[in-house]
Scaffold this motif. Structure first.
Motif, PDB file in Angstrom:
ATOM      1  N   GLU A 219      15.031 -39.461  20.655  1.00 43.02           N
ATOM      2  CA  GLU A 219      14.817 -40.769  20.036  1.00 43.02           C
ATOM      3  C   GLU A 219      13.480 -40.821  19.301  1.00 43.02           C
ATOM      4  O   GLU A 219      13.386 -41.366  18.196  1.00 43.02           O
ATOM      5  CB  GLU A 219      14.879 -41.876  21.087  1.00 43.02           C
ATOM      6  CG  GLU A 219      14.874 -43.263  20.494  1.00 43.02           C
ATOM      7  CD  GLU A 219      15.146 -44.347  21.524  1.00 43.02           C
ATOM      8  OE1 GLU A 219      14.966 -45.516  21.165  1.00 43.02           O
ATOM      9  OE2 GLU A 219      15.512 -44.021  22.654  1.00 43.02           O
TER      10      GLU A 219
ATOM     11  N   ARG B 248      11.950 -38.266  17.950  1.00 42.37           N
ATOM     12  CA  ARG B 248      12.102 -37.438  16.756  1.00 42.37           C
ATOM     13  C   ARG B 248      12.888 -38.184  15.677  1.00 42.37           C
ATOM     14  O   ARG B 248      12.596 -38.056  14.490  1.00 42.37           O
ATOM     15  CB  ARG B 248      12.799 -36.127  17.113  1.00 42.37           C
ATOM     16  CG  ARG B 248      11.911 -35.205  17.931  1.00 42.37           C
ATOM     17  CD  ARG B 248      12.622 -33.970  18.422  1.00 42.37           C
ATOM     18  NE  ARG B 248      13.297 -33.282  17.338  1.00 42.37           N
ATOM     19  CZ  ARG B 248      14.336 -32.472  17.514  1.00 42.37           C
ATOM     20  NH1 ARG B 248      14.826 -32.268  18.722  1.00 42.37           N
ATOM     21  NH2 ARG B 248      14.900 -31.878  16.489  1.00 42.37           N
ATOM     22  N   GLN B 249      13.888 -38.966  16.079  1.00 35.11           N
ATOM     23  CA  GLN B 249      14.653 -39.754  15.117  1.00 35.11           C
ATOM     24  C   GLN B 249      13.761 -40.802  14.449  1.00 35.11           C
ATOM     25  O   GLN B 249      13.831 -41.003  13.231  1.00 35.11           O
ATOM     26  CB  GLN B 249      15.834 -40.440  15.806  1.00 35.11           C
ATOM     27  CG  GLN B 249      16.962 -39.510  16.148  1.00 35.11           C
ATOM     28  CD  GLN B 249      18.083 -40.226  16.887  1.00 35.11           C
ATOM     29  OE1 GLN B 249      17.856 -41.191  17.603  1.00 35.11           O
ATOM     30  NE2 GLN B 249      19.292 -39.730  16.713  1.00 35.11           N
ATOM     31  N   LEU B 250      12.930 -41.471  15.237  1.00 34.98           N
ATOM     32  CA  LEU B 250      12.032 -42.483  14.686  1.00 34.98           C
ATOM     33  C   LEU B 250      11.004 -41.843  13.762  1.00 34.98           C
ATOM     34  O   LEU B 250      10.646 -42.418  12.725  1.00 34.98           O
ATOM     35  CB  LEU B 250      11.336 -43.248  15.816  1.00 34.98           C
ATOM     36  CG  LEU B 250      12.237 -44.190  16.620  1.00 34.98           C
ATOM     37  CD1 LEU B 250      11.473 -44.775  17.801  1.00 34.98           C
ATOM     38  CD2 LEU B 250      12.798 -45.282  15.745  1.00 34.98           C
TER      39      LEU B 250
ATOM     40  N   LEU C 143      10.839 -41.352   5.459  1.00 33.33           N
ATOM     41  CA  LEU C 143      11.496 -41.812   4.243  1.00 33.33           C
ATOM     42  C   LEU C 143      11.603 -43.328   4.109  1.00 33.33           C
ATOM     43  O   LEU C 143      11.572 -43.852   3.000  1.00 33.33           O
ATOM     44  CB  LEU C 143      12.907 -41.218   4.160  1.00 33.33           C
ATOM     45  CG  LEU C 143      12.983 -39.702   4.074  1.00 33.33           C
ATOM     46  CD1 LEU C 143      14.424 -39.251   4.129  1.00 33.33           C
ATOM     47  CD2 LEU C 143      12.321 -39.210   2.809  1.00 33.33           C
ATOM     48  N   TRP C 144      11.742 -44.035   5.200  1.00 29.25           N
ATOM     49  CA  TRP C 144      12.125 -45.442   5.096  1.00 29.25           C
ATOM     50  C   TRP C 144      11.028 -46.419   5.460  1.00 29.25           C
ATOM     51  O   TRP C 144      10.903 -47.471   4.840  1.00 29.25           O
ATOM     52  CB  TRP C 144      13.339 -45.715   5.981  1.00 29.25           C
ATOM     53  CG  TRP C 144      14.513 -44.942   5.520  1.00 29.25           C
ATOM     54  CD1 TRP C 144      15.034 -43.830   6.115  1.00 29.25           C
ATOM     55  CD2 TRP C 144      15.304 -45.166   4.359  1.00 29.25           C
ATOM     56  NE1 TRP C 144      16.096 -43.360   5.390  1.00 29.25           N
ATOM     57  CE2 TRP C 144      16.287 -44.162   4.305  1.00 29.25           C
ATOM     58  CE3 TRP C 144      15.270 -46.111   3.351  1.00 29.25           C
ATOM     59  CZ2 TRP C 144      17.226 -44.095   3.293  1.00 29.25           C
ATOM     60  CZ3 TRP C 144      16.212 -46.047   2.339  1.00 29.25           C
ATOM     61  CH2 TRP C 144      17.176 -45.047   2.334  1.00 29.25           C
ATOM     62  N   ASP C 145      10.256 -46.144   6.471  1.00 35.65           N
ATOM     63  CA  ASP C 145       9.278 -47.116   6.958  1.00 35.65           C
ATOM     64  C   ASP C 145       7.977 -46.979   6.175  1.00 35.65           C
ATOM     65  O   ASP C 145       7.006 -46.379   6.619  1.00 35.65           O
ATOM     66  CB  ASP C 145       9.022 -46.915   8.454  1.00 35.65           C
ATOM     67  CG  ASP C 145      10.269 -47.177   9.281  1.00 35.65           C
ATOM     68  OD1 ASP C 145      11.141 -47.887   8.782  1.00 35.65           O
ATOM     69  OD2 ASP C 145      10.357 -46.686  10.412  1.00 35.65           O
ATOM     70  N   LYS C 146       7.949 -47.566   5.000  1.00 25.88           N
ATOM     71  CA  LYS C 146       6.782 -47.485   4.122  1.00 25.88           C
ATOM     72  C   LYS C 146       6.250 -48.879   3.846  1.00 25.88           C
ATOM     73  O   LYS C 146       6.996 -49.849   3.771  1.00 25.88           O
ATOM     74  CB  LYS C 146       7.158 -46.830   2.781  1.00 25.88           C
ATOM     75  CG  LYS C 146       7.743 -45.449   2.899  1.00 25.88           C
ATOM     76  CD  LYS C 146       6.678 -44.457   3.276  1.00 25.88           C
ATOM     77  CE  LYS C 146       7.284 -43.068   3.331  1.00 25.88           C
ATOM     78  NZ  LYS C 146       6.398 -42.092   3.862  1.00 25.88           N
TER      79      LYS C 146
ATOM     80  N   GLY D 129      11.467 -39.126  11.983  1.00 28.91           N
ATOM     81  CA  GLY D 129      12.195 -38.777  10.768  1.00 28.91           C
ATOM     82  C   GLY D 129      12.454 -39.988   9.893  1.00 28.91           C
ATOM     83  O   GLY D 129      12.369 -39.917   8.669  1.00 28.91           O
ATOM     84  N   ARG D 130      12.751 -41.100  10.511  1.00 32.32           N
ATOM     85  CA  ARG D 130      12.977 -42.325   9.744  1.00 32.32           C
ATOM     86  C   ARG D 130      11.697 -42.771   9.054  1.00 32.32           C
ATOM     87  O   ARG D 130      11.708 -43.232   7.910  1.00 32.32           O
ATOM     88  CB  ARG D 130      13.478 -43.428  10.683  1.00 32.32           C
ATOM     89  CG  ARG D 130      13.590 -44.765  10.014  1.00 32.32           C
ATOM     90  CD  ARG D 130      13.832 -45.876  11.007  1.00 32.32           C
ATOM     91  NE  ARG D 130      13.586 -47.145  10.371  1.00 32.32           N
ATOM     92  CZ  ARG D 130      14.441 -48.144  10.345  1.00 32.32           C
ATOM     93  NH1 ARG D 130      15.597 -48.017  10.921  1.00 32.32           N
ATOM     94  NH2 ARG D 130      14.149 -49.265   9.753  1.00 32.32           N
ATOM     95  N   ALA D 131      10.579 -42.610   9.738  1.00 35.24           N
ATOM     96  CA  ALA D 131       9.292 -43.035   9.178  1.00 35.24           C
ATOM     97  C   ALA D 131       8.928 -42.225   7.942  1.00 35.24           C
ATOM     98  O   ALA D 131       8.202 -42.717   7.080  1.00 35.24           O
ATOM     99  CB  ALA D 131       8.201 -42.914  10.234  1.00 35.24           C
TER     100      ALA D 131
END
Length: 67
Positions: free
Chosen positions: A28, A30-32, A38-41, A34-36
Motif C-alpha cells: 500500500e 508503494r502504491q501511494l 504522477l497524480w498528487d501534484k 507511485g501515485r504521488a
C-alpha cells in the motif's frame, strides 16, 4: 441476518488480495508513492491562467490554408 448471506465465503479476488497483502506488507505504501509521482501534484493557478490566456483559437477547418 439475511437468508442470502454466506459468512464463510470469500471470492477468489478477495483471497488473492489478502494473500498479496500478506506477502507484501509494504504494498500500500508503494502504491501511494507511485501515485504521488504522477497524480498528487500542487497546482500553480497563476501558471494555468497564463497558459489559458496564451492559447490561440483554432480555425473551424484546420486543414484549410489561409489565402
Amino acid at each position: 441476518m439475511s437468508i442470502f448471506a454466506r459468512p464463510d465465503y470469500k471470492s477468489d479476488t478477495t483471497q488473492f488480495i489478502e494473500q498479496l497483502r500478506a506477502q507484501k506488507p509494504d504494498l500500500e505504501a508503494r502504491q501511494l508513492a507511485g501515485r504521488a509521482l504522477l497524480w498528487d501534484k500542487d497546482v500553480d493557478s497563476e501558471i494555468w491562467q497564463e497558459y489559458r490566456a496564451g492559447r490561440v483559437q483554432q480555425q473551424p477547418y484546420v486543414y484549410q490554408t489561409k489565402a
